[in-house]
Scaffold this motif. Structure first.
Motif, mmCIF file in Angstrom:
data_model
loop_
_atom_site.group_PDB
_atom_site.id
_atom_site.type_symbol
_atom_site.label_atom_id
_atom_site.label_comp_id
_atom_site.label_asym_id
_atom_site.label_seq_id
_atom_site.Cartn_x
_atom_site.Cartn_y
_atom_site.Cartn_z
ATOM 1 N N LEU A 1 19.951 -46.773 14.171
ATOM 2 C CA LEU A 1 19.718 -46.463 15.574
ATOM 3 C C LEU A 1 18.598 -45.454 15.682
ATOM 4 O O LEU A 1 18.576 -44.474 14.954
ATOM 5 N N ARG A 2 17.662 -45.748 16.555
ATOM 6 C CA ARG A 2 16.510 -44.847 16.718
ATOM 7 C C ARG A 2 16.407 -44.409 18.164
ATOM 8 O O ARG A 2 16.490 -45.231 19.071
ATOM 9 N N LEU A 3 16.225 -43.131 18.335
ATOM 10 C CA LEU A 3 16.030 -42.616 19.681
ATOM 11 C C LEU A 3 14.711 -41.859 19.711
ATOM 12 O O LEU A 3 14.451 -41.047 18.835
ATOM 13 N N SER A 4 13.911 -42.155 20.680
ATOM 14 C CA SER A 4 12.740 -41.293 20.846
ATOM 15 C C SER A 4 12.601 -40.948 22.313
ATOM 16 O O SER A 4 12.846 -41.776 23.188
ATOM 17 N N ALA A 5 12.257 -39.718 22.565
ATOM 18 C CA ALA A 5 12.156 -39.274 23.952
ATOM 19 C C ALA A 5 11.232 -38.069 24.046
ATOM 20 O O ALA A 5 11.132 -37.275 23.116
ATOM 21 N N ASP A 6 10.556 -37.978 25.173
ATOM 22 C CA ASP A 6 9.666 -36.838 25.451
ATOM 23 C C ASP A 6 10.300 -35.964 26.526
ATOM 24 O O ASP A 6 10.773 -36.472 27.536
ATOM 25 N N TYR A 7 10.274 -34.684 26.282
ATOM 26 C CA TYR A 7 10.819 -33.716 27.242
ATOM 27 C C TYR A 7 9.708 -32.740 27.620
ATOM 28 O O TYR A 7 8.871 -32.411 26.777
ATOM 29 N N LEU A 8 9.752 -32.264 28.847
ATOM 30 C CA LEU A 8 8.700 -31.359 29.283
ATOM 31 C C LEU A 8 9.293 -30.101 29.894
ATOM 32 O O LEU A 8 10.208 -30.167 30.718
ATOM 33 N N ILE A 9 8.774 -28.971 29.444
ATOM 34 C CA ILE A 9 9.160 -27.690 30.047
ATOM 35 C C ILE A 9 7.897 -27.128 30.700
ATOM 36 O O ILE A 9 6.886 -26.942 30.027
ATOM 37 N N PRO A 10 7.946 -26.853 31.998
ATOM 38 C CA PRO A 10 6.747 -26.353 32.672
ATOM 39 C C PRO A 10 6.496 -24.893 32.317
ATOM 40 O O PRO A 10 7.337 -24.255 31.683
ATOM 41 N N ALA A 11 5.361 -24.368 32.704
ATOM 42 C CA ALA A 11 5.120 -22.930 32.539
ATOM 43 C C ALA A 11 6.114 -22.179 33.418
ATOM 44 O O ALA A 11 6.335 -22.536 34.575
ATOM 45 N N GLU A 12 6.732 -21.176 32.820
ATOM 46 C CA GLU A 12 7.704 -20.346 33.555
ATOM 47 C C GLU A 12 7.247 -18.895 33.461
ATOM 48 O O GLU A 12 6.718 -18.477 32.435
ATOM 49 N N TYR A 13 7.490 -18.145 34.508
ATOM 50 C CA TYR A 13 7.055 -16.740 34.552
ATOM 51 C C TYR A 13 8.242 -15.798 34.419
ATOM 52 O O TYR A 13 9.350 -16.126 34.831
ATOM 53 N N HIS A 14 7.970 -14.609 33.850
ATOM 54 C CA HIS A 14 9.067 -13.680 33.549
ATOM 55 C C HIS A 14 9.723 -13.108 34.806
ATOM 56 O O HIS A 14 10.932 -12.938 34.847
ATOM 57 N N ASN A 15 8.906 -12.781 35.795
ATOM 58 C CA ASN A 15 9.426 -12.216 37.043
ATOM 59 C C ASN A 15 10.451 -11.091 36.881
ATOM 60 O O ASN A 15 11.507 -11.111 37.525
ATOM 61 N N ALA B 1 16.132 -38.725 42.042
ATOM 62 C CA ALA B 1 16.021 -39.999 42.755
ATOM 63 C C ALA B 1 15.104 -40.958 42.008
ATOM 64 O O ALA B 1 15.320 -42.159 42.008
ATOM 65 N N ARG B 2 14.066 -40.412 41.364
ATOM 66 C CA ARG B 2 13.132 -41.264 40.629
ATOM 67 C C ARG B 2 12.746 -40.580 39.338
ATOM 68 O O ARG B 2 11.772 -39.830 39.270
ATOM 69 N N PRO B 3 13.502 -40.819 38.269
ATOM 70 C CA PRO B 3 13.283 -40.088 37.018
ATOM 71 C C PRO B 3 11.878 -40.326 36.457
ATOM 72 O O PRO B 3 11.373 -41.438 36.512
ATOM 73 N N THR B 4 11.286 -39.269 35.943
ATOM 74 C CA THR B 4 9.992 -39.385 35.278
ATOM 75 C C THR B 4 10.209 -39.264 33.778
ATOM 76 O O THR B 4 11.334 -39.137 33.313
ATOM 77 N N GLY B 5 9.137 -39.274 33.013
ATOM 78 C CA GLY B 5 9.253 -39.110 31.563
ATOM 79 C C GLY B 5 9.653 -40.414 30.912
ATOM 80 O O GLY B 5 9.890 -41.427 31.581
ATOM 81 N N SER B 6 9.714 -40.395 29.582
ATOM 82 C CA SER B 6 10.012 -41.643 28.898
ATOM 83 C C SER B 6 10.988 -41.414 27.766
ATOM 84 O O SER B 6 11.051 -40.337 27.189
ATOM 85 N N GLY B 7 11.739 -42.442 27.461
ATOM 86 C CA GLY B 7 12.640 -42.385 26.328
ATOM 87 C C GLY B 7 12.978 -43.806 25.917
ATOM 88 O O GLY B 7 13.115 -44.685 26.769
ATOM 89 N N ASP B 8 13.048 -44.014 24.629
ATOM 90 C CA ASP B 8 13.381 -45.344 24.134
ATOM 91 C C ASP B 8 14.537 -45.267 23.181
ATOM 92 O O ASP B 8 14.643 -44.333 22.393
ATOM 93 N N LEU B 9 15.368 -46.263 23.268
ATOM 94 C CA LEU B 9 16.474 -46.353 22.342
ATOM 95 C C LEU B 9 16.361 -47.702 21.666
ATOM 96 O O LEU B 9 16.213 -48.729 22.318
ATOM 97 N N GLU B 10 16.377 -47.686 20.342
ATOM 98 C CA GLU B 10 16.258 -48.949 19.630
ATOM 99 C C GLU B 10 17.413 -49.083 18.657
ATOM 100 O O GLU B 10 17.802 -48.118 18.013
ATOM 101 N N LEU B 11 17.895 -50.320 18.554
ATOM 102 C CA LEU B 11 18.952 -50.594 17.585
ATOM 103 C C LEU B 11 18.339 -51.435 16.475
ATOM 104 O O LEU B 11 17.674 -52.429 16.744
#
Ligand code: MOS
Length: 751
Positions: A168-182, A733-743
């Motif tokens: 089983l193979r999983l590949s996915a991209d995740y994104l963390i935006p720039a965050e400020y310390h505040n 409501a409309r997911p972005t990003g990508s991910g694949d699952l392969e068997l």
């Protein structure tokens, strides 16, 4: 005989803070104080053709306006601008140095006036003419140009091959935006020029000696002529590890005017100096049908500035958590026209573990395994890279106690299967991991004949509770009550300290206090043994303890002498001992803190509103010195993790290269209404290897894993996987990003 360590002692500086007696960098009032207001660049790249200050200088009360053209001399060598936390080999930013514009909101002038409002008003009248150049601020557009950093974690086995062969193979991209310390307290410096060329600098910083060295470097001053204090810090979270530009500007002002100058940054200006870099995390996991990991591939692509390579370990956290024979980690940097990113609470881990722990959740779903069960099947008793065991690792116990407190066993595995009235309910979990580091610190203990104890160190208390834990450790080491101890911190003239960061301060200062207390006991014993008919005659250092204001034979309190008597008889008014932490690096184990985070969300699908209704964070971090301040640290981390999951995001207009929401009205951090039940558990974790007191530190572990637990709970509630943070209602409501699952060899499912 420890009695204070391990208790829920209230902050010893709490009263000073709530009554306003605690002074922050921008609150030191001295006669003749001048106020500086910053003028920031409105372009992202280019040069300053001309700065017209005519109108601004006409305003009554304006004293002077500093620019790169008329400022006092500054060093010309890169190394003079370096600091303890600067990335190696880079070229640190130099405020007001020359006509180059390197990033939006760069400080380019300082208006000095008799009062703050006049300075601010006059700053709006400064006219700047630019020569504009093209620039790049969008990480997505620069991904192809990203370069791998040269200090990679070594690959193991052949991850590509193992991945190709995996059931089983999983590949996915995740994104963390720039965050400020505040942080609540903005950056501020009050610089006092004393007439003899000596400077006293009150600066908001996580490292007074770091700032002292930095200022001495830039202005070619001697350490003896520059004293830096930062007695209280209103939050910093990493933004104050490196010296920030307010201290340079206020020093320039003081040197130019030869009078005291204060510079306090505005909230908007705080968006021109430090942040967590936007990072794209690419995960690929290969597993057997039983849930054994065969391959882990983690590539991170993060933004940095053109002048410095800021990088932290995002990718290799799986090495510490999960067994796998094949692994490959790559960290890449894309240089943009921005100010250099900075450390922000659990740098690297907050982001990298978010991706890893979401990928593990996706894998568990694909394997039809409970996500907690998958973690247990992959559980690693050793650092996969070095093969070393841990000095201690009670992560299993975190999973067990966390799951029990949360009620995890009642979870229905199917997404969208749990409801509360009209709301979908989701339960998610994730693992957290951080480093247990120790750094060289020194402390001085002063004992006076009247029984008063003073413990001092140049460390800063950034809100974490350093004053309190130092008082507790000293109290136990000296057998004295906590309220008889005075702690002095945040002054460069005190014994050596590293910057306060990396969760290393408690362990490091505790060790130094224990060493100094040993020396003190040794001297007291020697003095006591010179007394006629001393009951301690013939005893060795290890045979005596300090307790209840006396030095006594271990296990025989009848053989004891009051410390006041010892000192009086010897004619000694005060005893002072200074020692370093001198810890011996244990190179036979991995040293880490761990946690299990479980989160419940409720989602109103019609409105897209997500609430995090419950979080349990079960933490194993060695011995907890103060259960109250440590709980606060973990809670703060949980709150921030919720913000990371659902709210925080710097929005950049790439046509202008400028953060658009540079204020805390539009840059959302969690408020009280966003936070519901948060339960913190400290799992017992004795550790005699890491240091004699078994302390690991808790500043950062609290945030790690939280965003992943929330994201996984949102998936469980809704069946929708949003990989780009923050999870806002539009993305749900409309997911972005990508991910694949392969068997096996063929693509079987696509999400
Ligand atoms: Mo922390 S990010 O080391 O202040």
């Amino acid at each position: 005989m420890t009695s204070s360590i391990g208790t829920a002692t209230s902050r010893v500086d709490g009263r000073a803070k709530v009554t306003g007696r605690a002074k922050y960098a921008g609150e030191f009032n001295v006669p003749g104080l001048a106020y500086g207001a910053v003028v920031m660049s409105t372009i992202t790249k280019g040069r300053i053709a001309r700065i017209d200050t005519t109108q601004a200088l006409k305003v009554e009360g304006v004293i002077d306006i500093l620019t790169h053209d008329n400022r006092p001399p500054m060093a010309s060598d890169d190394k003079d601008y370096s600091d303890d936390v600067a990335p190696e080999g880079g070229s640190p930013f130099r405020p007001l140095y020359d006509d180059r514009i390197r990033f939006n909101r760069q400080p380019i002038a300082l208006v000095l006036a008799e009062d703050w409002e006049t300075a601010r008003f006059a700053a709006t009248l400064v006219q700047v003419h630019y020569e504009v150049e093209g620039f790049a601020t969008d990480l997505h557009a620069e991904l192809e140009r990203a370069r791998a950093v040269d200090k990679p974690v070594k690959p193991r086995g052949d991850a590509s091959k193992a991945l190709a062969r995996a059931a089983l193979r999983l590949s996915a991209d995740y994104l963390i935006p720039a965050e400020y310390h505040n942080p609540m307290e903005p950056f501020a410096a009050t610089v006092i020029w004393d007439g003899d060329g000596k400077l006293t600098i009150h600066d908001k910083t996580q490292g007074v000696q770091n700032v002292q060295r930095y200022v001495c470097g830039i202005f070619h001053l001697k350490p003896d002529d520059v004293r830096v204090t930062s007695p209280f810090v209103g939050g910093a979270f990493g933004s104050g590890l490196r010296p920030q530009y307010e201290v340079v500007l206020a020093t320039l002002g003081a040197l130019k005017l030869k009078r005291p100058v204060r510079v306090v940054l505005t909230r908007e200006e705080m968006y021109g100096l430090s942040y967590r870099p936007m990072t794209l995390e690419r995960l690929a996991l290969g597993a057997s049908a039983e849930g054994a990991l065969d391959a882990v591939m983690h590539e991170a692509i993060a933004m940095t500035s053109r002048n410095e390579d800021f990088s932290r370990n995002d990718t290799a956290w799986a090495e510490l958590l999960y067994k796998s024979s094949n692994a490959r980690y790559v960290h890449k940097l894309a240089a943009l026209d921005v100010v250099t990113p900075a450390d922000m609470r659990a740098p690297g881990a907050a982001t990298g573990v978010y991706a890893l722990e979401c990928a593990m959740d996706e894998l568990a779903v694909a394997l039809k395994l409970d996500p907690l069960e998958l973690r247990l099947r992959c559980y690693s008793e050793r650092d996969q890279g070095s093969g070393q065991p841990y000095s201690s690792k009670q992560l299993r116990e975190c999973y067990r106690q966390g799951a029990e407190a949360f009620g995890w066993a009642k979870r229905n595995a199917a997404p969208r299967s749990m409801r509360d009235g009209s709301e979908l309910v989701g339960w998610g979990m994730a693992t957290g991991v951080w480093e247990a580091l120790q750094m060289p610190f020194a402390t001085r203990i002063l004992l006076t004949a009247n029984g008063h104890v003073e413990v001092s160190c140049a460390a800063t208390d950034i809100g974490t509770g350093t004053y309190t834990v130092m008082a507790q450790v000293a109290a136990d080491m000296l057998g004295a009550p906590v309220d008889s101890i005075t702690v002095k911190l945040g002054d460069s003239s005190l014994p050596q300290a590293q910057v306060e960061g990396g969760s290393w301060t408690a362990a490091s200062v505790a060790h130094a206090i224990a060493n100094a207390a040993d020396d003190l006991r040794k001297e007291l014993l020697a003095l006591a043994q010179t007394m006629p008919n001393s009951p301690l005659q013939g005893l060795k250092l290890d045979d005596v303890v300090l307790a209840d204001g006396a030095i006594a034979a271990k296990g025989d309190t009848r053989r004891s002498i009051g410390l006041a008597d010892v000192m009086r008889q010897a004619g000694v008014e005060r005893i002072e001992k200074e020692r370093g932490s001198d810890f011996k690096e244990d190179d036979k184990h991995a040293h880490n803190t761990h946690s299990a985070v479980l989160a419940e969300v409720k989602v109103d699908e019609e409105l897209g509103v997500i609430r995090v209704t419950r979080v349990v964070n079960a933490v194993a971090a060695g011995r907890i010195i103060n259960t109250k301040t440590a709980t606060s640290q973990i809670m703060g981390g949980v709150v921030w993790g919720i913000g990371m999951a659902l709210h925080e995001e710097a929005l950049v207009d790439h046509a202008f290269g400028r953060v658009m929401n540079a204020n805390i009205a539009e840059y959302h951090v969690p408020v009280n209404a966003d936070i519901h039940e948060v339960k913190v558990i400290f799992v017992e974790e004795p550790d005699s290897v890491i240091n004699p007191l078994g302390i690991k530190g808790v500043g950062e572990i609290g945030i790690v894993g939280v965003a992943a637990a929330v994201a996984n709970a949102v998936y469980h509630a809704t069946g929708t996987r949003v990989r780009d943070l923050p999870i806002t209602l539009d993305k749900l409501a409309r997911p972005t990003g990508s991910g694949d699952l392969e068997l096996g060899q063929s693509r079987a499912a696509k999400q």
